[in-house]
Scaffold this active site. Sequence first.
Site, PDB file in Angstrom:
ATOM      1  N   HIS A  11      41.331 124.753  40.503  1.00 18.73           N
ATOM      2  CA  HIS A  11      42.469 125.681  40.342  1.00 18.73           C
ATOM      3  C   HIS A  11      41.897 127.100  40.185  1.00 18.73           C
ATOM      4  O   HIS A  11      41.981 127.714  39.111  1.00 18.73           O
ATOM      5  CB  HIS A  11      43.305 125.269  39.127  1.00 18.73           C
ATOM      6  CG  HIS A  11      44.683 125.867  39.090  1.00 18.73           C
ATOM      7  ND1 HIS A  11      45.188 126.660  40.108  1.00 18.73           N
ATOM      8  CD2 HIS A  11      45.669 125.794  38.142  1.00 18.73           C
ATOM      9  CE1 HIS A  11      46.416 127.035  39.790  1.00 18.73           C
ATOM     10  NE2 HIS A  11      46.727 126.533  38.622  1.00 18.73           N
ATOM     11  N   GLN A  69      44.015 130.304  38.829  1.00 13.76           N
ATOM     12  CA  GLN A  69      44.293 130.278  37.396  1.00 13.76           C
ATOM     13  C   GLN A  69      43.084 130.756  36.602  1.00 13.76           C
ATOM     14  O   GLN A  69      43.208 131.565  35.670  1.00 13.76           O
ATOM     15  CB  GLN A  69      44.675 128.854  36.954  1.00 13.76           C
ATOM     16  CG  GLN A  69      44.933 128.735  35.473  1.00 13.76           C
ATOM     17  CD  GLN A  69      46.195 129.472  35.033  1.00 13.76           C
ATOM     18  OE1 GLN A  69      47.260 129.211  35.570  1.00 13.76           O
ATOM     19  NE2 GLN A  69      46.085 130.371  34.061  1.00 13.76           N
ATOM     20  N   ASP A 128      44.095 121.962  28.445  1.00 14.47           N
ATOM     21  CA  ASP A 128      45.098 121.735  29.495  1.00 14.47           C
ATOM     22  C   ASP A 128      45.721 120.375  29.215  1.00 14.47           C
ATOM     23  O   ASP A 128      45.225 119.600  28.388  1.00 14.47           O
ATOM     24  CB  ASP A 128      44.406 121.788  30.875  1.00 14.47           C
ATOM     25  CG  ASP A 128      45.377 121.666  32.050  1.00 14.47           C
ATOM     26  OD1 ASP A 128      46.597 121.856  31.845  1.00 14.47           O
ATOM     27  OD2 ASP A 128      44.919 121.368  33.169  1.00 14.47           O
ATOM     28  N   CYS A 182      46.528 126.994  30.655  1.00  6.61           N
ATOM     29  CA  CYS A 182      47.105 127.454  31.926  1.00  6.61           C
ATOM     30  C   CYS A 182      48.616 127.260  31.976  1.00  6.61           C
ATOM     31  O   CYS A 182      49.291 127.921  32.765  1.00  6.61           O
ATOM     32  CB  CYS A 182      46.429 126.756  33.099  1.00  6.61           C
ATOM     33  SG  CYS A 182      46.696 124.969  33.137  1.00  6.61           S
ATOM     34  N   ARG A 230      48.455 136.026  36.193  1.00 13.84           N
ATOM     35  CA  ARG A 230      48.451 135.348  37.496  1.00 13.84           C
ATOM     36  C   ARG A 230      48.975 136.305  38.564  1.00 13.84           C
ATOM     37  O   ARG A 230      48.435 136.407  39.660  1.00 13.84           O
ATOM     38  CB  ARG A 230      49.345 134.081  37.471  1.00 13.84           C
ATOM     39  CG  ARG A 230      48.838 132.938  36.598  1.00 13.84           C
ATOM     40  CD  ARG A 230      47.596 132.292  37.176  1.00 13.84           C
ATOM     41  NE  ARG A 230      47.765 131.773  38.519  1.00 13.84           N
ATOM     42  CZ  ARG A 230      48.279 130.585  38.835  1.00 13.84           C
ATOM     43  NH1 ARG A 230      48.657 129.766  37.886  1.00 13.84           N
ATOM     44  NH2 ARG A 230      48.371 130.190  40.095  1.00 13.84           N
TER      45      ARG A 230
HETATM   46  N1  NVA Z   1      45.754 120.143  35.341  1.00 14.12           N
HETATM   47  C1  NVA Z   1      47.135 120.508  35.565  1.00 14.12           C
HETATM   48  C2  NVA Z   1      47.254 121.958  35.810  1.00 14.12           C
HETATM   49  C3  NVA Z   1      48.675 122.445  36.009  1.00 14.12           C
HETATM   50  C4  NVA Z   1      48.747 123.905  36.320  1.00 14.12           C
HETATM   51  C5  NVA Z   1      47.675 119.716  36.732  1.00 14.12           C
HETATM   52  O1  NVA Z   1      46.957 119.568  37.733  1.00 14.12           O
HETATM   53  O2  NVA Z   1      48.802 119.221  36.652  1.00 14.12           O
HETATM   54  N1   CP Z   2      49.405 127.201  35.620  1.00 15.48           N
HETATM   55  C1   CP Z   2      50.034 126.879  36.765  1.00 15.48           C
HETATM   56  O1   CP Z   2      49.432 126.797  37.844  1.00 15.48           O
HETATM   57  O2   CP Z   2      51.360 126.672  36.600  1.00 15.48           O
HETATM   58  P1   CP Z   2      52.398 126.093  37.668  1.00 15.48           P
HETATM   59  O3   CP Z   2      52.070 124.636  37.850  1.00 15.48           O
HETATM   60  O4   CP Z   2      53.737 126.317  37.029  1.00 15.48           O
HETATM   61  O5   CP Z   2      52.244 126.843  38.961  1.00 15.48           O
END
Ligand code: NVA
Ligand code: CP
Length: 321
Positions: free
Chosen positions: A136, A139, A232, A272, A300
């Site tokens: 990611h 982020q 997270d 995040c 972001r």
């Molecule tokens: N680790 C989480 C991050 C969400 C922004 C996911 O992948 O759902």
């Molecule tokens: N942190 C993040 O990427 O959030 P969303 O899943 O809401 O885009």
Amino acid sequence: MAVTEKIKRDLLTLTDLDGAEMTRLFERTEALKQAQRAGASTNTLAGRTLGMVFEKASTRTRVSFEVGMFQLGGMALFLSSRELQLGRGETVADSARVLSRYVDGLMIRTFDHGNVETMARHATVPVINGLSDTFHPCQVLADLFTFREKRGDPTGCRVAWIGDGNNMANSWIQAALLARFHLSLACPKGYDPDPGVLRAAGAALAEKGGGSVTLERDPRAAAAGADLVVTDTWTSMGQEAERERRLRDFEGYRVDADLMARAAPDALFMHCLPAHRGEEVSDQVLDGPQSVVWEEAENRLHVQKAILEWLLLWPDAARGK
Ligand code: NVA
Ligand code: CP
């Protein structure tokens, strides 16, 4: 207007930029943030379009990219994979070839990181990873920018990652190499980060110095003396069926006041979002004075505007336009 020659840069992981590029990106982010606060208009991407392919849900990523493109004078298209032919079996490669002929950049949020790589390989426009199961990067760039705003250059600082060795953890490992800080990850057995990512960053840091990456089981040891504590969700998108098992396996990994007390007295807390209050983080920490989660979410927008300018204008810059 699509770029016809394959002169482009992509942002698939944090290995796609170097420290100097990150510094320039953050300087531009700061300028864009100040311009927006002052109500000044910035039309650097007038007439340009970003296609945003989503296979998973999103609040922050979708809205910040869409608003960011609008604020730069361009526009963004929200493309749910359910409503694209992609969802009926058209390949990622063919979708990338076709979409490249309409838009100036693509963002993709998907499960398999291989889809991000395939899109980048076959698209003739820049591709941005808006989250895959493995990384990611947008982020974590926003997180690093937030840290710099609050505490200055993170080089040499101590960062603790507590919880799942997931997409965010993998990008934090790559960030340790990019920004040269000491990252301690505490993950329960069976939830380690990607071993290849860990090995590559660890080896590069051992050679270059200035930072380190260590993995352990004890969250208290990882948090000890940290300048920043990050966590997270324990159940990422796509893992919903494992939720009950994960809740059991992650017991003891919650970031609460007791764990924050192990960190440096002025340590920051980041997440995040979305947060699962009472699971990976207590309300007291999330809503407390050390938490910078709302600034992180706002950043972001500012960081991605700088990313969009960097990638969408790069072909022009590379051609000397
Ligand atoms: N680790 C989480 C991050 C969400 C922004 C996911 O992948 O759902
Ligand atoms: N942190 C993040 O990427 O959030 P969303 O899943 O809401 O885009």
